[in-house]
Design an enzyme around this catalytic site. Structure first.
Site: not given
Length: 856
Positions: A83, A200, A86
């Protein structure tokens, strides 16, 4: 390299990935100053990966990417696809067969990042998610370590787009967007109640799926969350100097990594930015404003950037904002949520949600325009004027107050005389009463201004000038009914605001006063009208709008003639002379300025005479008579330094004198004047003032010409970055980029110099036209610099292009003689006598042609 330093390097590379090269170097200098060896290694890695960016350094190995082999299973979950990737790990789409069938998003800590610090942060994320159980937060399904030793977290799979994309795809109405956003606030508040600060929040971390035919937003990715609860020993894993989060959604206090003091209001700020984007399709602080500044300047930009109210945001074609725009009633609510000052924000996400629900219910919201104290404090941060400069304006305004008091006394006396007079008593009394009323209104307003600067309310560092911006906002919101009173106050506020560089505020104050003042048959009304138009002309000139400046000065001249005031006529004449000099009509400018210096007004007012002397010096220098120009510029500057050493006009004269020295190749004198002027102006009006930043460019360019080498390049680059962040007109930025190109040339970086000059010209042409007057001025500037700098062959393409533009664009025609003269000097430096003689003849012919119409 030990584990701790290796971990710090990886964290550093993650930050540097989002910055441009100039920002990267500034960030390294600031954040890695305590570890020179690490800073050196990071710079080496940057050089190795120029053009390839940093992704090869921070991405997982190919076996974990979508282009390589996917793991088949993580714990009880069967992996389907990748997906996202990071900083800490990869997120996979997966499903579980037993003991229940369900889909999941499985986050796996990347193997090469399995350091103790990141493992603990990964554990913190697992603990954070485990503590939450809310409809609008993605829930934890499982966590553990796979058979091959990979740590993972399995979360509820939210199969939907980011909230902003969802709103655009479904064309949601204003109400639907607000109702959806309220759910987000509730989810974030749930996290806060559990002692978790997300840090975030952004649209890509708020996904929307349909449940029972209803949209349900869910907050995801708590990978950089901060645990606020006292019961957690590992309160925060942020490394010193590390920026955590996404810049465009990051609060100013969170962006200040040197003093991290973010709390729940930082998440409220991010929510405010998301709400702004959800409603307008734009960000309150554009990405471009952050991309062009060094990393160490991000906090300042976020803290000082002026947010455009959502109702005034310009919807671009295809925008994802609300169709039909945002109601004005929502401006205060949205701007309160994303206020740069945490004190002015909503205290919590639930408070923000409650105010939105009040709006939806048609009730009064708690959001209000920022308080007077807050606006003053923001003005202080934008314009750090020293106390001495503040005192000058304070004295001027207090003197104005005293003058108003005298007018008040005179009005009382006039009313008494009217009462004692037997003839025209009623008329005299009415006129005196009107004068008295106006004086009372101005006096009351100025008295309130003075009261607001009391240290008990604004703090001991508050200065009088810093109140002006607040007063301007109050004035615009509720101006006095009387047009003469309104014009008096508007001008009193606009003058010092002009000195601080707030040109938009000056226009908003003065433009509405011009026509009403023209309908008042009073000497003061005519004076105010003329002075206001002169000031508006200078505003246009500062904004690089020479045509508009000339129109405004011409109108001011008509107003002055109608007033029959010698001082006003003198001032408008000076303004027109500056316009002529700027557009290249030097003979006309010189003629006007010489007549001004000889006038009775100049003999009576030494400061007015000083300005005319300085401007005459500039015009003579631009015409090519540098030595004579320096004489007049020096005389005017010396008068100003003696009389008003910290005045903005004095500083401007200093810059002009330095340029005159530089154009006459008196480089040591130029550096001395620039250096002393820079230090004095920075101390008086702050290093970030637009004039001081431009002065830094001139100082370092003069040093480059003197031979100070590559050390002059970075200060000019940083100054230009500041100008972009401050919204300086592109033409001014282009001229300074030409000085940057010149500094590169003198530092023996010829290829880089030519590339910078060409890029600057291309950017300017893209926003104007091929032969715009500003483009011609930039071509003349860079061509002359190359000629003087020992590269006459490189100068000719620019100068010849400028000449052709002068012949095709009538507005640029006055610069033709100067351009032709510059071409002649380039050929002369190339020892091409034939072409030098040819262009000398052309320059003389062009000069005569322009002078002919003005001869009797």
């Amino acid at each position: 390299m030990d584990d701790k330093r290796r971990e710090r390097m990886k964290e550093t590379l993650l930050v540097l990935e989002s910055l441009n090269p100039l920002q990267q170097q500034a960030w390294i200098n600031e954040r890695l100053a305590d570890d020179p060896a690490l800073a050196k290694e990071v710079r080496r890695l940057l050089e190795v990966h120029v053009g390839d960016e940093l992704t090869p350094l921070i991405q997982p190995p190919p076996s974990l990417t979508s282009s390589g082999l996917l793991p088949t299973r993580i714990g009880p979950f069967v992996i389907e696809s990748l997906i996202a990737q990071g900083g800490m790990g990869n997120v996979y789409r997966a499903h579980q067969e037993v003991p229940v069938r369900r889909r999941a998003a499985v986050k796996v800590l990347r193997g090469e990042l399995h350091s103790p610090q990141l493992f603990e942060r990964f554990e913190d994320e697992r603990h954070a998610i485990a503590r939450m159980e809310h409809r609008n937060v993605a829930r934890l399904l499982d966590a553990g370590t796979s058979q091959d030793g990979q740590s993972y977290i399995a979360m509820e799979l939210v199969d939907g787009p980011p909230i902003t994309d969802y709103a655009a795809l479904h064309n949601l109405s204003l109400r639907q967007r607000l109702e959806l956003f309220v759910q987000v606030c509730r989810g974030v508040q749930h996290a806060h109640n559990r002692g978790i600060l997300h840090r975030d929040l952004k649209p890509s971390n708020i996904l929307v799926s349909d449940e029972d035919a209803q949209p349900v937003p869910k907050v995801i990715d708590f990978g950089v969350a901060k645990l606020l609860s006292a019961g957690f020993a590992r309160a925060d894993r942020t490394l010193a100097g590390q920026l955590v989060g996404t810049l465009t959604y990051m609060s100013p206090e969170q962006a200040d990594a040197a003093r991290p003091d973010a709390d729940v209001r930082s998440d409220v700020y991010a929510l405010g930015v998301i709400l702004y984007e959800l409603l307008t399709g734009q960000l309150p602080v554009p990405t471009s404003a952050l991309r062009e500044v060094a990393a160490i300047e991000v906090e300042r930009v976020l803290r000082t950037y002026r947010h455009v109210p959502p109702s005034q945001a310009r919807m671009q074609p295809g925008s994802s904002g609300v169709a039909g725009g945002v109601p004005v009633e929502l401006d205060c609510l949205v701007l309160k949520a994303c206020s740069p000052d945490p004190i002015q924000r909503y205290e919590s996400a639930s408070e923000l949600a409650a105010d939105i629900e009040r709006y939806l219910a048609g009730r009064t919201i708690i959001a209000r325009p920022p308080s007077t104290t807050y606006r003053v404090q923001k003005f202080v941060q934008r314009n750090r004027l020293m106390v001495g400069a503040a005192a000058l304006t304070s004295i001027a305004l207090i003197a104005g107050l005293a003058g108003t008091a005298l007018s008040y006394r005179d009005a009382l006396a006039a009313r008494t005389r009217a009462e004692e007079s037997l003839r025209d008593a009623d008329i005299a009394r009415a006129a005196a009463d009107l004068s008295l009323t106006r004086s009372e209104e101005v006096t009351k307003y100025l008295r309130e201004l003075l009261m607001r600067v009391h240290p008990a309310r604004l703090g001991p560092r508050a200065t009088f000038e810093q109140l002006l911006n607040v007063a301007a906002l109050d004035f615009l919101a509720a101006p006095p009914n009387d047009h003469l009173v309104r014009g008096e106050i508007a001008y009193s506020l606009a003058e010092p605001l002009y000195l601080t560089g707030d040109y938009d505020a000056v226009e908003k104050l003065l433009e509405p006063q011009i026509e009403p003042l023209g309908n008042i048959d009073a000497l003061r009304a005519r004076e105010l009208r003329t002075l206001s138009m002169i000031r508006l002309g200078y505003v246009a000139s500062r904004q690089s709008k020479p045509e508009e400046a000339e129109k405004r000065f011409a109108r001011a001249a008509k107003f002055a003639d109608a007033s029959a005031s010698p001082v006003l006529i003198y001032q408008t004449t000076g303004a027109l002379a500056q316009t002529y000099s700027t557009r290249g009509d030097y003979d006309k400018a010189i003629e006007l300025l010489q007549s001004m210096i000889a006038s009775e007004v100049a003999q009576k007012d030494e400061l007015l005479r000083a300005s005319a002397l300085s401007n005459l010096g500039v015009a003579l220098g631009r015409k090519g008579d540098y030595k004579e120009g320096i004489k007049y510029s020096r005389e005017g500057y010396d008068i100003r330094v003696r009389r008003t050493p910290t005045d903005a006009t004095t500083f401007n004269m200093g810059w002009q004198l330095g340029i005159a020295y530089m154009e006459n190749s008196m480089l040591n004198e130029a550096v001395d004047v620039f250096d002393s002027n820079y230090k004095a102006s920075a101390a008086a009006i702050g290093e970030d003032h637009v004039d001081v930043v431009a002065g830094a460019v001139m100082l370092n360019y003069a040093k480059a010409r003197r031979g100070d080498g590559p050390s002059t390049i970075e200060p000019i680059q940083l100054a230009i970055a500041k100008q972009r962040a401050s919204g300086v007109p592109l033409a001014q930025i282009t001229y300074n980029r030409m000085y940057l190109a010149g500094a590169m040339l003198y530092a023996d970086q010829r290829d880089a110099s030519l590339a910078e000059a060409d890029a600057a010209l291309a950017e300017l042409v893209a926003t104007s036209s091929e032969c715009d007057q500003q483009v011609v001025r930039a071509l003349l500037q860079v061509g002359s610099m190359y000629s003087v700098g020992g590269a006459p062959a490189e100068s000719l393409p620019y100068l010849l292009r400028a000449y052709e533009c002068c012949k095709t664009n009538p507005q640029a025609a006055p610069m033709t003689p100067r351009v032709a003269g510059a071409i002649r000097w380039s050929y002369k430096r190339l020892d091409d006598a034939a072409n030098a003689d040819k262009w000398q003849s052309i320059a003389e012919r062009e000069s005569d042609a322009q002078a002919a119409p003005s001869r009797p």
